[in-house]
Design an enzyme around this catalytic site. Structure first.
Site, PDB file in Angstrom:
ATOM      1  N   HIS A   1       1.205  -1.151  -0.448  1.00 39.50           N
ATOM      2  CA  HIS A   1       0.053   0.271   0.093  1.00 39.50           C
ATOM      3  C   HIS A   1       1.163   1.327  -0.337  1.00 39.50           C
ATOM      4  O   HIS A   1       2.278   1.290   0.366  1.00 39.50           O
ATOM      5  CB  HIS A   1      -1.224  -0.064   1.031  1.00 39.50           C
ATOM      6  CG  HIS A   1      -2.313  -1.203   1.142  1.00 39.50           C
ATOM      7  ND1 HIS A   1      -3.268  -0.963   1.405  1.00 39.50           N
ATOM      8  CD2 HIS A   1      -2.310  -2.005   0.091  1.00 39.50           C
ATOM      9  CE1 HIS A   1      -3.696  -1.768   1.205  1.00 39.50           C
ATOM     10  NE2 HIS A   1      -3.993  -2.620   0.881  1.00 39.50           N
TER      11      HIS A   1
ATOM     12  N   GLU B   1       0.730   3.840   1.942  1.00 42.36           N
ATOM     13  CA  GLU B   1       1.418   4.965   2.896  1.00 42.36           C
ATOM     14  C   GLU B   1       2.795   3.396   3.648  1.00 42.36           C
ATOM     15  O   GLU B   1       3.437   4.253   4.118  1.00 42.36           O
ATOM     16  CB  GLU B   1       0.160   4.505   3.947  1.00 42.36           C
ATOM     17  CG  GLU B   1      -1.642   5.000   3.514  1.00 42.36           C
ATOM     18  CD  GLU B   1      -1.923   4.502   2.975  1.00 42.36           C
ATOM     19  OE1 GLU B   1      -3.496   4.670   3.729  1.00 42.36           O
ATOM     20  OE2 GLU B   1      -1.467   3.446   2.596  1.00 42.36           O
TER      21      GLU B   1
ATOM     22  N   CYS C   1      -5.655   1.707   5.850  1.00 36.72           N
ATOM     23  CA  CYS C   1      -6.167   0.439   6.025  1.00 36.72           C
ATOM     24  C   CYS C   1      -5.739   0.057   7.588  1.00 36.72           C
ATOM     25  O   CYS C   1      -4.667   0.498   7.910  1.00 36.72           O
ATOM     26  CB  CYS C   1      -5.572  -1.043   4.887  1.00 36.72           C
ATOM     27  SG  CYS C   1      -4.195  -1.015   5.037  1.00 36.72           S
TER      28      CYS C   1
ATOM     29  N   CYS D   1      -1.676  -0.482   7.416  1.00 34.64           N
ATOM     30  CA  CYS D   1      -1.342   0.637   7.355  1.00 34.64           C
ATOM     31  C   CYS D   1      -1.310   1.398   8.454  1.00 34.64           C
ATOM     32  O   CYS D   1      -0.100   2.331   9.159  1.00 34.64           O
ATOM     33  CB  CYS D   1      -1.634   1.619   5.812  1.00 34.64           C
ATOM     34  SG  CYS D   1      -1.316   0.694   4.197  1.00 34.64           S
TER      35      CYS D   1
END
Length: 218
Positions: free
Chosen positions: A76, A78, A101, A104
């Protein structure tokens, strides 16, 4: 002096959105930009495959067997931004185009980032972890099983709809009775309005939880 120049927040969010455009993911493009307290960019990231996996050969599907979808492989935005940083991100802010999420979110907390700024107008809160030790620019929710929450809300909505139908039937019966006291009619109307308000609130919650489920799958 110009008055219509970009604010720092708009500037950094713009960079996060520009970073998202680098993503090869056909369904969801996410960008992140980490900034220190001096408004200097520390790192950027977008969602994509790990080093060593060719984008053209990668699995980008969202449906099917878990190992045949993108979920076991994609990093992801992040997390990529945190891992890409050449220095500590402690006390920094992170600008994200989508809500983080749960994985993260944990990485954000553990890395020492103290603020999360989400793009205005994007999907509302779908995070899965409480960052209660931080000063946040948006509320983050408890880690919960959103699918179970969806089921619970569906049951509550069906129950409330049944209550509304009963209240409407009772109100109609009272209304047809010419001798019914005015107070009784008003009381039944208030009950009906209350049930309708509850239904509206439940549907709003349902929409939020559906968004959470959708974002968790990104």
């Amino acid at each position: 002096m110009r008055q219509d120049y970009l604010s720092w927040n708009d500037y950094f969010m713009g960079i996060a959105k520009l970073s998202a455009m680098r993503s090869k993911d056909p369904s969801t493009q996410v960008g992140a930009c980490i900034v220190d307290r001096s408004n200097k960019i520390v790192s950027m990231g977008y969602n994509g495959m790990p080093y060593g996996i060719e984008d053209k050969e990668a699995k980008w599907d969202r449906e099917g067997k878990w190992e045949e979808t993108k979920y076991p492989y994609v990093c992801h935005a992040e997390l990529n931004a945190i891992l890409n940083s050449p220095r500590s991100v402690k006390d920094c802010r992170i600008f994200v185009t989508h809500h983080p999420c749960n994985e993260c979110s944990k990485a954000i907390v553990q890395s020492g980032i103290t603020e999360v700024i989400k793009a205005e107008g994007e999907v509302e809160n779908s995070a899965s972890i409480v960052l209660d030790s931080m000063t946040l620019s948006l509320p983050l929710d408890d880690l919960i099983d959103y699918n179970k929450e969806l089921e619970r809300l569906h049951v509550e909505i069906e129950s409330t709809i049944s209550e509304i139908k009963r209240a409407e039937g009772k109100l109609n019966n009272v209304g047809f009775t010419s001798k019914a006291p005015e107070k009784l009619v008003l009381a039944e109307k208030e009950k009906l309005e209350k049930h309708n308000d509850i239904l509206k609130e439940l549907k709003e919650k349902l929409a939020v939880v559906k968004t959470k489920v959708s974002d968790e799958k990104r």
